[in-house]
Design a protein around this motif. Structure first.
Motif, PDB file in Angstrom:
ATOM      1  N   LYS A   3       2.485  24.146  -2.227  1.00 38.10           N
ATOM      2  CA  LYS A   3       2.031  23.657  -3.544  1.00 38.10           C
ATOM      3  C   LYS A   3       0.752  22.847  -3.422  1.00 38.10           C
ATOM      4  CE  LYS A   3       6.444  23.272  -5.929  1.00 38.10           C
ATOM      5  NZ  LYS A   3       7.492  22.318  -6.261  1.00 38.10           N
ATOM      6  N   MET A   4      -0.157  23.034  -4.352  1.00 37.40           N
ATOM      7  CA  MET A   4      -1.415  22.277  -4.428  1.00 37.40           C
ATOM      8  C   MET A   4      -1.500  21.643  -5.809  1.00 37.40           C
ATOM      9  SD  MET A   4      -3.642  22.333  -1.853  1.00 37.40           S
ATOM     10  CE  MET A   4      -5.268  22.280  -2.617  1.00 37.40           C
ATOM     11  N   PRO A   5      -2.261  20.560  -5.981  1.00 42.20           N
ATOM     12  CA  PRO A   5      -2.843  19.725  -4.929  1.00 42.20           C
ATOM     13  C   PRO A   5      -1.780  18.859  -4.266  1.00 42.20           C
ATOM     14  CG  PRO A   5      -3.222  18.704  -7.061  1.00 42.20           C
ATOM     15  CD  PRO A   5      -2.506  20.007  -7.322  1.00 42.20           C
ATOM     16  N   PHE A   6      -2.109  18.302  -3.111  1.00 42.48           N
ATOM     17  CA  PHE A   6      -1.228  17.315  -2.495  1.00 42.48           C
ATOM     18  C   PHE A   6      -2.082  16.392  -1.646  1.00 42.48           C
ATOM     19  CE2 PHE A   6      -1.020  18.293   2.037  1.00 42.48           C
ATOM     20  CZ  PHE A   6      -1.549  19.578   2.090  1.00 42.48           C
ATOM     21  N   ALA A   7      -1.475  15.281  -1.246  1.00 39.92           N
ATOM     22  CA  ALA A   7      -2.216  14.326  -0.428  1.00 39.92           C
ATOM     23  C   ALA A   7      -1.408  13.977   0.812  1.00 39.92           C
ATOM     24  CB  ALA A   7      -2.498  13.053  -1.218  1.00 39.92           C
ATOM     25  N   SER A   8      -2.114  13.804   1.914  1.00 34.37           N
ATOM     26  CA  SER A   8      -1.488  13.198   3.085  1.00 34.37           C
ATOM     27  C   SER A   8      -2.025  11.780   3.198  1.00 34.37           C
ATOM     28  CB  SER A   8      -1.808  13.998   4.348  1.00 34.37           C
ATOM     29  OG  SER A   8      -3.185  13.985   4.593  1.00 34.37           O
ATOM     30  N   ALA A   9      -1.354  10.970   4.003  1.00 35.79           N
ATOM     31  CA  ALA A   9      -1.794   9.588   4.175  1.00 35.79           C
ATOM     32  C   ALA A   9      -1.422   9.118   5.561  1.00 35.79           C
ATOM     33  CB  ALA A   9      -1.127   8.682   3.133  1.00 35.79           C
ATOM     34  N   SER A  10      -2.160   8.154   6.063  1.00 38.52           N
ATOM     35  CA  SER A  10      -1.905   7.657   7.403  1.00 38.52           C
ATOM     36  C   SER A  10      -2.316   6.188   7.484  1.00 38.52           C
ATOM     37  CB  SER A  10      -2.716   8.488   8.396  1.00 38.52           C
ATOM     38  OG  SER A  10      -2.096   8.505   9.645  1.00 38.52           O
ATOM     39  N   ILE A  11      -1.491   5.407   8.153  1.00 38.58           N
ATOM     40  CA  ILE A  11      -1.796   3.992   8.361  1.00 38.58           C
ATOM     41  C   ILE A  11      -1.803   3.756   9.864  1.00 38.58           C
ATOM     42  CG2 ILE A  11      -1.057   1.612   7.916  1.00 38.58           C
ATOM     43  CD1 ILE A  11       0.690   2.831   5.599  1.00 38.58           C
ATOM     44  N   GLY A  12      -2.895   3.265  10.413  1.00 36.04           N
ATOM     45  CA  GLY A  12      -2.910   3.052  11.859  1.00 36.04           C
ATOM     46  C   GLY A  12      -4.229   2.476  12.332  1.00 36.04           C
ATOM     47  N   TRP A  46       0.843  -1.209   0.000  1.00 35.99           N
ATOM     48  CA  TRP A  46       0.000   0.000   0.000  1.00 35.99           C
ATOM     49  C   TRP A  46       0.871   1.249   0.000  1.00 35.99           C
ATOM     50  CZ3 TRP A  46      -1.413   4.439   2.585  1.00 35.99           C
ATOM     51  CH2 TRP A  46      -2.689   4.944   2.333  1.00 35.99           C
ATOM     52  N   ARG A  47       1.897   1.214   0.878  1.00 34.14           N
ATOM     53  CA  ARG A  47       2.788   2.378   1.010  1.00 34.14           C
ATOM     54  C   ARG A  47       3.484   2.665  -0.323  1.00 34.14           C
ATOM     55  NH1 ARG A  47       5.206   1.479   6.209  1.00 34.14           N
ATOM     56  NH2 ARG A  47       4.238   3.227   7.306  1.00 34.14           N
ATOM     57  N   LYS A  48       3.955   1.607  -0.990  1.00 36.11           N
ATOM     58  CA  LYS A  48       4.643   1.819  -2.269  1.00 36.11           C
ATOM     59  C   LYS A  48       3.672   2.258  -3.364  1.00 36.11           C
ATOM     60  CE  LYS A  48       8.589  -1.163  -1.449  1.00 36.11           C
ATOM     61  NZ  LYS A  48       8.823  -2.585  -1.119  1.00 36.11           N
ATOM     62  N   HIS A  49       2.495   1.594  -3.392  1.00 34.91           N
ATOM     63  CA  HIS A  49       1.512   1.850  -4.453  1.00 34.91           C
ATOM     64  C   HIS A  49       0.958   3.272  -4.359  1.00 34.91           C
ATOM     65  CE1 HIS A  49      -1.528   0.426  -7.400  1.00 34.91           C
ATOM     66  NE2 HIS A  49      -2.359   1.231  -6.749  1.00 34.91           N
ATOM     67  N   PHE A  50       0.714   3.724  -3.144  1.00 28.79           N
ATOM     68  CA  PHE A  50       0.115   5.052  -2.996  1.00 28.79           C
ATOM     69  C   PHE A  50       1.126   6.113  -2.557  1.00 28.79           C
ATOM     70  CE2 PHE A  50      -3.642   2.288  -2.619  1.00 28.79           C
ATOM     71  CZ  PHE A  50      -4.449   2.867  -3.585  1.00 28.79           C
ATOM     72  N   ILE A  51       1.720   5.930  -1.387  1.00 27.48           N
ATOM     73  CA  ILE A  51       2.532   7.015  -0.815  1.00 27.48           C
ATOM     74  C   ILE A  51       3.760   7.311  -1.658  1.00 27.48           C
ATOM     75  CG2 ILE A  51       3.870   7.741   1.197  1.00 27.48           C
ATOM     76  CD1 ILE A  51       1.933   6.276   2.964  1.00 27.48           C
ATOM     77  N   LEU A  52       4.538   6.268  -1.996  1.00 31.01           N
ATOM     78  CA  LEU A  52       5.765   6.533  -2.745  1.00 31.01           C
ATOM     79  C   LEU A  52       5.463   6.903  -4.190  1.00 31.01           C
ATOM     80  CD1 LEU A  52       8.305   3.912  -1.353  1.00 31.01           C
ATOM     81  CD2 LEU A  52       7.976   6.312  -0.731  1.00 31.01           C
ATOM     82  N   GLU A  53       4.566   6.140  -4.805  1.00 32.74           N
ATOM     83  CA  GLU A  53       4.252   6.373  -6.218  1.00 32.74           C
ATOM     84  C   GLU A  53       3.678   7.779  -6.426  1.00 32.74           C
ATOM     85  OE1 GLU A  53       4.887   4.373  -8.760  1.00 32.74           O
ATOM     86  OE2 GLU A  53       3.973   5.739 -10.209  1.00 32.74           O
ATOM     87  N   GLU A  54       2.902   8.267  -5.468  1.00 33.42           N
ATOM     88  CA  GLU A  54       2.235   9.558  -5.664  1.00 33.42           C
ATOM     89  C   GLU A  54       2.858  10.655  -4.808  1.00 33.42           C
ATOM     90  OE1 GLU A  54      -0.785   9.617  -7.516  1.00 33.42           O
ATOM     91  OE2 GLU A  54      -1.197   7.470  -7.699  1.00 33.42           O
ATOM     92  N   ASP A  55       3.986  10.327  -4.147  1.00 27.84           N
ATOM     93  CA  ASP A  55       4.680  11.331  -3.342  1.00 27.84           C
ATOM     94  C   ASP A  55       3.761  11.969  -2.296  1.00 27.84           C
ATOM     95  OD1 ASP A  55       7.076  12.371  -2.799  1.00 27.84           O
ATOM     96  OD2 ASP A  55       7.127  13.825  -4.438  1.00 27.84           O
ATOM     97  N   MET A  56       3.024  11.126  -1.581  1.00 31.65           N
ATOM     98  CA  MET A  56       2.122  11.638  -0.548  1.00 31.65           C
ATOM     99  C   MET A  56       2.889  11.918   0.735  1.00 31.65           C
ATOM    100  SD  MET A  56      -1.008   8.990  -1.119  1.00 31.65           S
ATOM    101  CE  MET A  56      -1.986   9.074  -2.629  1.00 31.65           C
ATOM    102  N   LEU A  57       2.311  12.732   1.593  1.00 34.88           N
ATOM    103  CA  LEU A  57       2.946  13.090   2.859  1.00 34.88           C
ATOM    104  C   LEU A  57       2.372  12.210   3.963  1.00 34.88           C
ATOM    105  CD1 LEU A  57       2.848  16.985   2.507  1.00 34.88           C
ATOM    106  CD2 LEU A  57       4.583  15.377   1.701  1.00 34.88           C
TER     107      LEU A  57
END
Lengths: 653, 653
Positions: free
Chosen positions: B237-246, B55-66
Motif C-alpha cells: 500500500k502507498m503512500p507510507f512512511a518509515s521512521a528511525s531514531i538513532g 516524538w514516537r507517539k506524535h509521529f510514528i503511532l499517530e501516523e502509523d509509520m513503520l
C-alpha cells in the motif's frame, strides 16, 4: 507433551517466519550484505523497544538508578587504561591461498567436534544434533568430516581440549592446530599460525588524524568516567547504581549464528557502586526465596553439567554466590527474563571458571539461555571489585572515591614518610622524582620493613622503577615513623557489581522459546510473545467489508489508542483464519472481530492467540480485559472471567 | 514585559545550571575531554528519553509509520552511491606552524564579522552581541579585532560575502582568504589553502581490513535500502512512511557551540514515500489553518529577514510550499516543537536557497529555532524527489519501485529499440556493451530524434560515453519504432518527503527557551520545561524529618508510581525554599509538601514551579490533578480549579 511441543522445533522455520514478517533482515542486503550486521524491521523494532521499556521500568525506575547516555566514540587513552587495547582480542589464522580468515578457537572446536562426530558414526552410535546441548555449540559446516574411528585415547584428549577451549592462549591454540594437523576445513589447505586481532573498530577523531579512537566495546566505561559527577548528583549517598542503554561494537572475526554474534549490538548495563566492606542489599529479603538453576564452578570442574536448584537466599548464605548484592541482581535478572518471555526451564546461571574470570573479579555468573545453538551467554553479572575506578583514577590523578563519615572518629597510628626535599634534589638530581614517588607510594606493610631497615642500618637500599642500579637513601634525608591521627571520615574506592545485558541475544532466545506450530497444521507457526512485549497487542478484524461495519473499526481503534494498546487493522479480503494466522506469526496476542452482531448490540469477539479461545463482550469490557492482561500481568482466564465464552464454528479454517 | 523576561538571559548562567545539575557534561572530562563529544547525565537523559517518547507517539503511532532500527556501520559502496563519499565534506585550512586546523567558511565568516565590528566601533556606533541576530552567528574569539574604520566599499563587499557564505566552493574560499589577507586569528600566522575534508568517520569492517566502512552520517540510507521490504510489509500500500531514531556521526573540523555542533548526535528521521503524481495528503485539512512563520527564498534573495506569517493552507495553495505532503509535515513538526517547549515566537521555517539545495530536491524548508547563537537549523523538511531510491537501484540492479494497478488499462504507443545482437558483437567488438547500453537507455524524446535520423539517413551517428570517436550504427543493425501495448499497471519510483530532526539541537534550544530567573532574586534560575517532557514530574518534600510524616512519603510515592509519574523525594534538612530552588533548576514542574496537617486529614499541598502558586487537596485529588496536567495537556488553572488555593507565608524564602 503439551500441544506447543507437538511439532518439533525447526530453526529454519523460525528464521523464515522472522524474515518473512520482517522482524529483522541482513543489513545492506541489496548490496550483498555485510556479515554480522542486521536491521530490525517494524515488528522487531517494536519488540526491541518494548523490551527496552520493560528493562527501564524493571531496573531503572524500580531501583531509582541514574541513567546516563554516553558517547560511543571513545579516545584511545580511555580504552588503553581499561585494558581493552591490550586484551579485547581474539586469535585468528589466515589461509594465505584463499585469503580466508578463521577465528582460531572456533576452528579448533569445530574440527575436533566434527572428528568426534565422525568417530561416533564409525562406531555405529547415533549422532544427533540434539545430543550436543553444549553451551559452546555453534552452526558449523566442516567438510572434512569422514566417519573415521579414533583411538580411545585421542577421543579423551579431544574431549579434554574442548572442555577447556575458552582458556587457551594464542600460543596454545597454535600448538593444538599443529599437533592435531588442523587445516582449512573447506579446502584442506594449510593455515598460518594464530595472530592476535583486536576486536575494536578503530577510527580517527578530528581532522588531524592524530587522535585515535574506537567505537566502544561496552557502555560501562562511560559510566565509570562519570562516577564523580553521579555521586555528587546522588547527594554523595551510597550505594547507588548508574545504568545505560545503547549500542556497542565488536569487530568479530567471522560472525555466524545470526543475531547471536553480531558486530553492532544493543546493550543495557548497570554499574552498582557499593561499599567493599558492606555488600548487603536492603531489598534482598524480597527475593531471597526465589529458586534459580545454578551451574557452579565446582560442578563444572568435576566435568558435569548438572544444575543445582536452590533459592538465591541459600546460594548466598552458603557462599556459593559471593554476596547479597550480586545475588539480588541475579534474582532480578531472572525475574526480568521471565517477564519478557524466557522459558524458566531453559535459563541457568553459570559461574565463571577461574581461567575465564578477570583477575580482579571476585565472582561472576552468566545468565545463559538454551537455544538450538546450545546454551548462550545473555547476561553477565560480575563483581568487578574496585578495578575500573582504580585504573582510571591512577591514570588521570582524579580521585574516584567515596568519603563516608565514620559513626565514631577513630584513631589511626600509621607509618608516614617525611622526606627532606631540600637535600633530596641535590642528591638524586633527575632521579629525585621517581625516588620520591616510589617512597611515598609504599603500603603500610612495606613502610614497616623500610622503617626497620632505616633504624637498623641508617639507610634504605632499594631498586626504584625507572632508576638504574640501586638507590641508597641515608637517614639524614628521610624519616619513616608511626604518627597518630584521628580520622572522622573513611575514604574508599567503591566496588562495582555489573549486570550486563546483550539485548539482541535475549531477543533471539525469546524468539526460540516462543516459537511453535499448531499440531493440526505444522505450517501454522505461532510466536507466543508475552502481551507486555508483543510488538502489536491487538489485531482488529472486520468480518466483511460491508459499510455497516466500518464505523465500528474507528470506534474500536479510538478506544485502543486511548488505552495505549498498539493495534493493527486488517480489513483485507483474506479469510478470518488467514488473517489470524498472519498475526500469530507476528506474535499479536489478541484479535477483536467485528461482525453483524456488533452493529446490533455493540458487542465484539476477543480471541486469544495461543489457545484460540474466544469470548464475547461489549467493546468497553473487551478493551479493559486486554489492557489488564497486557499491562497488569493478569492471566487470560482471570482477565476474561466475567465475559461470555464464544463458540466458533469455522473461523480458524 | 512578563516576569520571565525581567532578568536578561545569560548563556553563562544557563550553562552553569546545566552542568551543575548534570543535564550534560563534556565526555571524557577526567581525561581532558574530546571536543564535540558530550554525555547526558540523569536529568538530560530522562529529558531526551521523554522527547523521543513524545516524538514516537506524535509521529510514528499517530501516523502509523513503520519504525526500523538499522546499523550505524555502513559499507563504503552504500555511501559512495548516496553521494556522501564525494560530497559530505567541509573545507579546512592548516596553520603549518602551530598545527591548528580551521574550517575555512567559519574562518572567513569570523574574521570578516570581527572586522565589521571593529569598523562599527571605529565609527562610534554601538556594538552589541544582540544586534547580530543572524542565523549563522556562532561563538567567536578573533584576536585581531582592532577598531579600524574600513572603506564603505569594503564594508559592502564583506557584507555581500557574509550573505553568501554557505554557497562558496573551496576554491572560492581560498580566493577570499587570499584577497582579504586572512590569517590565523590568534597568531596572525599564514594559512595553507583550503583542502577538502570528508566528515565521515572511517573504519574497517572485519579482520582483513579490506572492507572499508563509515559511521553513518544520517539514518536515512538504512531506510532507503529496506524500501522493498517495507513496501511488502505494508501490503504494497502507498503512500507510507518509515521512521528511525538513532545516533549519527559527523567528524566536525573544529566543533564549538556546545550541544549545537557535535560529532555524535541523536537523530529522528522520517522517510515518507509518495506517488510523484499525487502529493496530496489525506489529513491536510486537519492542519491547514495552522499559522506558521516563513522565510521564503524570495524574501531572502531580496536581502531581507522579514518573516511572512500565514496558514500552511495558504502557503501550499499559493505554491510557496511545493505540495500538501511537505506542508502537512511542516505543520506537524511545528506542533511537535511547541509540545516539547519551543517558544512559538522563536521558531521559523526558512526555505533553502537554490545554491544550498541539492540538485534533485524539489523543495526544502528548515525549522529554525532562535537561540543566543542565532537562528539554528533544527529540523530539515525536504522533498528529495526520487533521487535516493533511483541511485541505489541503479547501482544494485534491484528494482525499488511501486507497481500500482491502473483504474483502467491504458494503451501506450512508445518507441522501442530492437537491436540485432548477432551483428552488433562482430561490428562493435569491445564497444558492443556501451553502445547497446547507450541506445537502450534513451528517453522517448531522444528515441524520436534517433528514429527520424535513422529513417532520413539510414544510420545513426552519435557519441557514446566510454567509446572513442563517433559511433555509426547502420539501419541493418537496429530498428526504432513505435509499438502499441496495453498497460494494466503503472510502475514508478516513489518520491521521498524527509523530515529530519537533530534532537540534540532541539534539546539545547528548548533549554534556552525555558530558562529564566526569578525577578526577586536573579540567582534563582528556573527551567520551565513542559510537564510532559520534564525529567522528573514531582518533588516530594516532607516539611520535617519527624517520624509522623514518614508513612506519608511512601503513601505518596506509591500513588505517584502507580500513576506513572516520575518523582524524587527530597528529605534533606535544607529549607523548603532551597529544596524547591534546586528542583526549579532541574525543571521539575510540581512539588508536593507533606506537613502536620497531612497527618490530621490526609491533605497535601501542590506547588506549581513557574507561578509558585499552591493548592491544597486530598492525596488522590492532587495526584489526579498532576496526572491530568502532565499527560492530558490540561492547564494548571483548569486542572486545579476544584482544589483549594493555599496561601503561603514564607516557604519560598
Amino acid at each position: 507433551m503439551s500441544s506447543k511441543a507437538a511439532v518439533p522445533f525447526s530453526r529454519d522455520s523460525l528464521e523464515q517466519v522472522l524474515k518473512r514478517r520482517f522482524f529483522f533482515a541482513p543489513a545492506f542486503e541489496i548490496y550483498g550484505g555485510v556479515s554480522g550486521l542486521y536491521d530490525y524491521g517494524p515488528p522487531g523494532c517494536a519488540f526491541q523497544a518494548n523490551i527496552v521499556d520493560t528493562w527501564r521500568k524493571h531496573f531503572i525506575l524500580e531501583e531509582d538508578m541514574l541513567e546516563v547516555d554516553t558517547t560511543m566514540l571513545t579516545p584511545y587513552e580511555v580504552l588503553k587504561t581499561s585494558g581493552h587495547v591490550d586484551k579485547f582480542s581474539d586469535w585468528m589464522c589466515r589461509d594465505l591461498k584463499t585469503g580466508e580468515i578463521f577465528r582460531a578457537d572456533h576452528l579448533v572446536e569445530e574440527v575436533l567436534e566434527a572428528r568426534l562426530k565422525g568417530d561416533k558414526a564409525a562406531r555405529g552410535q547415533k549422532v544427533e544434533e540434539e545430543e550436543e546441548d553444549d553451551k559452546k555449540k555453534r552452526k558449523r559446516k566442516v567438510k572434512e568430516i569422514k566417519n573415521v574411528k579414533l583411538d580411545d585415547e585421542l577421543v579423551a584428549e579431544y574431549e579434554s581440549v574442548l572442555n577447556q577451549i575458552d582458556g587457551y592462549s594464542g600460543e596454545d591454540l597454535g600448538a593444538l592446530i599443529k599437533k592435531y594437523n588442523i587445516n582449512n576445513p573447506a579446502t584442506g589447505g594449510p593455515l598460518e599460525p594464530p595472530v592476535e586481532f583486536n576486536l575494536m573498530f578503530e577510527t580517527a577523531i578530528g581532522p588531524s588524524g592524530q587522535l585515535k579512537g574506537y567505537l566502544r566495546p561496552e557502555t560501562a566505561q562511560g559510566q565509570f568516567l562519570n562516577f564523580a559527577k553521579l555521586l555528587e548528583f546522588n547527594n554523595e549517598k551510597m550505594p547507588f547504581a548508574s545504568a545505560s542503554i545503547g549500542k556497542s561494537f565488536r569487530n568479530e572475526i567471522s560472525p555466524r549464528a545470526g543475531l547471536l554474534r553480531v558486530r553492532e549490538f544493543l546493550m543495557a548495563e548497570i554499574e552498582h557502586f557499593v561499599d567493599p566492606e558492606d555488600k548487603s542489599h536492603p531489598r534482598f529479603a524480597e527475593i531471597k526465596d526465589l529458586k534459580l538453576k545454578f551451574l557452579p564452578t565446582a560442578v563444572q570442574e568435576a566435568g558435569s553439567n548438572e544444575l543445582v536448584e536452590k533459592t538465591i537466599g541459600e546460594a548466598v548464605s552458603s557462599k556459593m554466590v559471593d554476596n547479597e548484592t550480586l545475588g539480588y541482581f541475579m534474582a532480578r535478572i531472572y525475574q526480568f527474563l521471565l517477564k519478557i518471555g524466557v522459558d524458566p526451564n531453559r535459563c541457568r546461571f553459570r559461574q565463571h571458571l577461574s581461567n575465564e574470570m578477570a583477575h580482579y573479579a571476585s565472582d561472576c555468573w552468566d545468565a545463559e539461555l538454551e537455544t538450538s545453538y546450545g546454551w548462550v551467554e545473555c547476561v553477565g553479572c560480575a563483581d568487578r571489585s574496585a578495578y575500573d575506578l582504580s585504573v582510571h583514577s591512577a591514570r588521570t590523578n582524579e580521585k574516584l572515591v567515596v568519603r563516608k563519615p565514620l559513626d565514631e572518629p577513630r584513631k589511626v597510628n600509621d607509618f608516614e614518610v617525611d622526606i627532606d626535599k631540600k637535600k633530596f634534589g641535590p642528591k638524586f638530581r633527575k632521579d629525585a622524582g621517581p625516588v620520591t614517588k616510589f617512597l611515598t607510594e609504599r603500603t603500610q606493610c612495606e613502610l614497616e620493613d623500610l622503617a626497620k631497615e632505616l633504624a637498623d642500618t641508617g639507610k634504605i637500599v632499594t631498586k626504584v622503577p625507572g632508576v638504574e642500579g640501586e638507590v641508597e637513601v641515608p637517614s639524614e634525608l628521610i624519616k619513616i615513623e608511626r604518627v597518630e591521627r584521628t580520622e572522622h571520615v573513611r575514604e574508599f574506592t567503591p566496588n562495582v557489581i555489573e549486570p550486563s545485558f546483550g539485548l539482541g541475544r535475549i531477543i533471539y532466545s525469546v524468539f526460540e522459546h516462543s516459537f511453535w506450530a499448531r499440531p493440526e497444521d505444522s505450517s501454522r507457526s505461532v510466536l507466543s510473545l508475552p502481551p507486555l512485549v508483543a510488538p502489536t497487542k491487538v489485531l482488529v478484524v472486520p468480518l466483511s467489508s460491508h459499510s455497516d461495519l466500518t464505523p465500528f473499526v474507528s470506534k474500536i481503534t479510538n478506544a485502543l489508542r486511548k488505552a495505549q494498546l498498539p493495534f493493527k487493522v486488517d480489513d483485507s479480503s483474506a479469510t478470518i483464519g488467514k488473517r489470524y494466522s498472519r498475526n500469530d506469526e507476528l506474535g499479536t496476542p489478541f484479535g477483536i472481530t467485528i461482525d453483524f452482531d456488533t452493529v446490533k448490540d455493540n458487542s465484539v469477539t476477543l480471541r486469544e492467540r495461543d489457545s484460540t479461545k474466544q469470548v464475547r463482550g461489549t467493546l468497553d469490557d473487551i478493551v479493559n480485559a486486554v489492557k489488564t492482561i497486557t499491562y497488569d500481568g493478569v492471566s487470560w482466564t482471570k482477565g476474561t472471567a466475567h465475559l461470555t465464552p464464544f463458540e466458533t464454528q469455522s473461523e480458524e479454517k
